[in-house]
Write an enzyme that holds these catalytic residues in place. Structure first.
Site, PDB file in Angstrom:
ATOM      1  N   ALA A  14     -51.134 -61.304 -14.249  1.00 31.78           N
ATOM      2  CA  ALA A  14     -52.252 -60.525 -14.810  1.00 31.78           C
ATOM      3  C   ALA A  14     -52.922 -59.823 -13.621  1.00 31.78           C
ATOM      4  O   ALA A  14     -52.416 -59.894 -12.497  1.00 31.78           O
ATOM      5  CB  ALA A  14     -53.206 -61.451 -15.550  1.00 31.78           C
ATOM      6  N   VAL A  15     -54.066 -59.191 -13.833  1.00 36.14           N
ATOM      7  CA  VAL A  15     -54.634 -58.333 -12.789  1.00 36.14           C
ATOM      8  C   VAL A  15     -54.905 -59.081 -11.482  1.00 36.14           C
ATOM      9  O   VAL A  15     -54.511 -58.629 -10.402  1.00 36.14           O
ATOM     10  CB  VAL A  15     -55.939 -57.670 -13.275  1.00 36.14           C
ATOM     11  N   GLY A  17     -53.688 -61.958 -10.298  1.00 39.81           N
ATOM     12  CA  GLY A  17     -52.466 -62.441  -9.650  1.00 39.81           C
ATOM     13  C   GLY A  17     -51.674 -61.312  -9.021  1.00 39.81           C
ATOM     14  O   GLY A  17     -51.219 -61.417  -7.874  1.00 39.81           O
ATOM     15  N   ALA A  79     -57.223 -70.018 -16.961  1.00 37.46           N
ATOM     16  CA  ALA A  79     -57.803 -71.335 -16.633  1.00 37.46           C
ATOM     17  C   ALA A  79     -57.645 -72.312 -17.794  1.00 37.46           C
ATOM     18  O   ALA A  79     -57.479 -71.902 -18.939  1.00 37.46           O
ATOM     19  CB  ALA A  79     -59.285 -71.169 -16.291  1.00 37.46           C
ATOM     20  N   SER A 131     -63.612 -64.797  -4.887  1.00 37.03           N
ATOM     21  CA  SER A 131     -64.606 -63.862  -5.412  1.00 37.03           C
ATOM     22  C   SER A 131     -64.381 -62.465  -4.874  1.00 37.03           C
ATOM     23  O   SER A 131     -63.944 -62.289  -3.740  1.00 37.03           O
ATOM     24  CB  SER A 131     -66.024 -64.301  -5.067  1.00 37.03           C
ATOM     25  N   HIS A 188     -71.623 -70.140  -5.897  1.00 39.35           N
ATOM     26  CA  HIS A 188     -71.596 -68.692  -5.664  1.00 39.35           C
ATOM     27  C   HIS A 188     -71.890 -67.958  -6.969  1.00 39.35           C
ATOM     28  O   HIS A 188     -72.733 -67.061  -7.030  1.00 39.35           O
ATOM     29  CB  HIS A 188     -70.227 -68.275  -5.114  1.00 39.35           C
TER      30      HIS A 188
HETATM   31  P1  ATR Z   1     -54.704 -61.160 -19.466  1.00 39.80           P
HETATM   32  O1  ATR Z   1     -55.497 -61.383 -18.216  1.00 39.80           O
HETATM   33  O2  ATR Z   1     -53.558 -60.209 -19.303  1.00 39.80           O
HETATM   34  O3  ATR Z   1     -55.518 -60.948 -20.687  1.00 39.80           O
HETATM   35  P2  ATR Z   1     -54.361 -63.989 -19.979  1.00 39.80           P
HETATM   36  O4  ATR Z   1     -54.006 -64.369 -21.370  1.00 39.80           O
HETATM   37  O5  ATR Z   1     -55.714 -64.271 -19.474  1.00 39.80           O
HETATM   38  O6  ATR Z   1     -53.905 -62.492 -19.755  1.00 39.80           O
HETATM   39  O7  ATR Z   1     -53.323 -64.661 -19.027  1.00 39.80           O
HETATM   40  C1  ATR Z   1     -53.359 -64.468 -17.638  1.00 39.80           C
HETATM   41  C2  ATR Z   1     -52.099 -64.999 -17.044  1.00 39.80           C
HETATM   42  O8  ATR Z   1     -51.893 -66.352 -17.463  1.00 39.80           O
HETATM   43  C3  ATR Z   1     -50.864 -64.245 -17.489  1.00 39.80           C
HETATM   44  O9  ATR Z   1     -50.002 -64.198 -16.388  1.00 39.80           O
HETATM   45  C4  ATR Z   1     -50.312 -65.112 -18.584  1.00 39.80           C
HETATM   46  O10 ATR Z   1     -48.910 -65.012 -18.772  1.00 39.80           O
HETATM   47  P3  ATR Z   1     -48.303 -63.995 -19.872  1.00 39.80           P
HETATM   48  O11 ATR Z   1     -48.263 -62.666 -19.212  1.00 39.80           O
HETATM   49  O12 ATR Z   1     -46.956 -64.537 -20.138  1.00 39.80           O
HETATM   50  O13 ATR Z   1     -49.227 -64.069 -21.059  1.00 39.80           O
HETATM   51  C5  ATR Z   1     -50.618 -66.472 -18.038  1.00 39.80           C
HETATM   52  N1  ATR Z   1     -50.624 -67.499 -19.067  1.00 39.80           N
HETATM   53  C6  ATR Z   1     -51.452 -67.567 -20.126  1.00 39.80           C
HETATM   54  N2  ATR Z   1     -51.182 -68.672 -20.858  1.00 39.80           N
HETATM   55  C7  ATR Z   1     -50.156 -69.294 -20.243  1.00 39.80           C
HETATM   56  C8  ATR Z   1     -49.413 -70.506 -20.488  1.00 39.80           C
HETATM   57  N3  ATR Z   1     -49.726 -71.298 -21.527  1.00 39.80           N
HETATM   58  N4  ATR Z   1     -48.413 -70.824 -19.643  1.00 39.80           N
HETATM   59  C9  ATR Z   1     -48.143 -70.036 -18.594  1.00 39.80           C
HETATM   60  N5  ATR Z   1     -48.790 -68.906 -18.296  1.00 39.80           N
HETATM   61  C10 ATR Z   1     -49.780 -68.539 -19.104  1.00 39.80           C
END
Ligand code: ATR
Length: 473
Positions: A14-15, A17, A79, A131, A188
């Protein structure tokens, strides 16, 4: 053969990472990248693959195998559950001594739990607060890692390289074992809440004294040139200057006045309550956001609750504006002071021994609360690590003394005009309680002993006493 392998891996494209991965690549590191959904990895490579050396893998096994040992893997997935799920997937693929770093906004108690779990399996787990938002992740964030010293030897040099720098010094330093990094990041964010709230209170008062949005923007911009110089004051001017593309009106006037929160401010206050630290500035900021979202209360209050009309009339407007500037500085000092007290209390409670001067040092650039004031905080705590409170520091207390009349006049004007200014006033109350020869806790002791035999302490003796209260009740 480690020579063709990646120096570091990033999971989660995602953004945040992908920007961290690009930042690492920009600094010459070979970066292994992986995302649960491969398309996002492919997008990164298609759009930014020429910015450095990436090794993209579709499968997590190939991703782990592509990283040189001891491996450093930064986890930037959502998270909570997704972080735990990703750790579970990585564990069977790791070699002893490898490091998993969670760079998300985890609650420090979760980080303590994960560190215990992962280290029990023979690997390192680093909880690192990051941050600076999306742009910071790409161009240099402030990074607050916690974990074993060995893990920092592996990960630290890379994190320091990609972090923001303040006069040549990296805005990344080891904060302490297990949850220390995420704890410091939590504080923070709490300070960020109070900073934003008190900037908002200053804005309301500038409007109350008759300034237009554009004049408010200019005022913040000019404040940013002096001792209030900080990223949040700078972008406050930008937000106030902005027009709404749809209506052409000032952006600030078309935004709904209900602030959202994701939890770090609440955690800061919950933890402060547990630690017995009075972080009133942050607390009022969290409560102000909560009240802003109480639609029914506000609808009822608008008709039922009477009071003055939120205009401040003063003879000398410029003098009043200058008073607001001084009040903002004082309230900010108290909020930061309280936040640093919580860092110290948390460090003692959880056995981290956090160097508070180091925390101030790595917040000087890269992060959202970066501000001129942080260099002063760093100086004061490095000169005197046992400093009782930043607001009472040798370079600060005399200025508080000089500014306090202005601060009081602003709080008084806000109260008289009916402009809510909870952080301005709560921080002033904290300052006054701290300097009072005696506070009303004496009466509280008496009340408690009378109604519940809770005992009381004396000024002229040691120990706990109970009075046989008699009298007509
Ligand atoms: P965004 O920021 O694009 O809205 P997000 O749902 O917050 O996405 O997820 C952020 C990152 O966590 C993404 O890399 C997401 O992987 P996908 O691109 O496959 O959705 C990852 N992620 C979310 N849930 C996950 C899970 N259960 N296992 C592994 N990676 C996960």
């Amino acid at each position: 053969d480690n020579s063709t392998k990646a120096n570091i891996g990033v999971v989660g494209m995602a953004v945040m990472g992908s920007n961290l991965a690009r930042n690492l690549a920009h600094h010459g590191y070979r970066v292994a990248v992986f995302n649960r959904t491969y398309a996002k990895t492919q997008t990164l490579i298609a759009e930014h693959g020429d910015e450095g050396e990436f090794i993209a893998s579709e499968h997590i096994e190939d991703f782990v195998a592509s990283i040189a040992e001891p491996r450093a893997i930064i986890c930037m997935v959502k998270a909570g559950g997704p972080t735990d799920a990703t750790i579970e997937e990585l564990l069977p693929l790791l070699s002893p001594g490898d490091v998993i770093m969670d760079g998300g906004n985890a609650f420090f108690r979760d980080t303590i739990r994960r560190e215990k779990y992962v280290s029990g399996k023979g690997f390192h787990f680093v909880g690192a607060g990051i941050s600076g938002g999306e742009v910071g992740a790409l161009t240099g964030p402030s990074i607050m890692p916690g974990g074993t010293p060995e893990s920092y030897r592996i990960l630290g040099p890379m994190l320091e390289t990609i972090s923001a720098h303040y006069e040549g010094e990296p805005c990344c330093a080891w904060m302490g074992p297990d949850g220390a990094g995420h704890f410091v990041k939590m504080i923070h964010n709490g300070i960020e809440y109070s900073d934003m709230q008190v900037i908002g209170e200053a804005y309301e008062l500038l409007k109350a004294v008759g300034l237009s949005n554009q004049e408010c923007a200019q005022t913040f911009a000019s404040w940013n040139e002096g001792e209030l110089s900080s990223y949040l004051v700078e972008i406050a001017a930008e937000v106030l200057r902005q027009k709404d593309p749809r209506t052409g009106k000032d952006f600030i006037d078309i935004v709904a006045d209900r602030a959202q929160m994701k939890g770090t401010g609440t955690w800061t206050v919950q933890t402060a309550l547990e630690l017995g630290v009075a972080t009133t500035g942050i607390g009022e900021a969290v409560f102000a956001r909560a009240e802003s979202s109480l639609d029914e209360l506000r609808a009822a209050g608008r008709t039922a609750l009477k009071g003055p009309d939120r205009t401040v009339s003063v003879n000398d407007r410029d003098a009043f504006i200058e008073n607001i500037r001084k009040a903002l500085w004082c309230s900010k000092v108290v909020s930061y002071s309280q936040g640093f007290d919580e860092i110290r209390a948390g460090g003692a409670e959880f056995g981290w021994d956090i160097d508070v001067a180091e925390a101030a040092k790595i917040w000087r650039a890269g992060c959202i609360i970066r501000a001129e004031l942080l260099e002063q905080i760093r100086q004061e705590y490095s000169t005197d690590p046992k400093l009782v409170s930043f607001m009472a520091a040798p370079s600060i207390a005399p200025k508080m003394a000089e500014y306090q009349d202005a601060w009081r006049s602003v709080v008084a004007a806000a109260v008289t005009a009916g402009v809510p200014a909870p952080v301005f006033s709560a921080t002033l109350a904290y300052y006054d309680a701290a300097r009072a020869p005696r506070v009303n806790a004496a009466l509280t002791q008496g009340l408690r002993d009378l109604f519940g035999s809770h005992t009381y302490e004396r000024i002229d003796d040691h120990g706990h006493f109970h009075l046989e209260w008699s009298g007509d009740r």
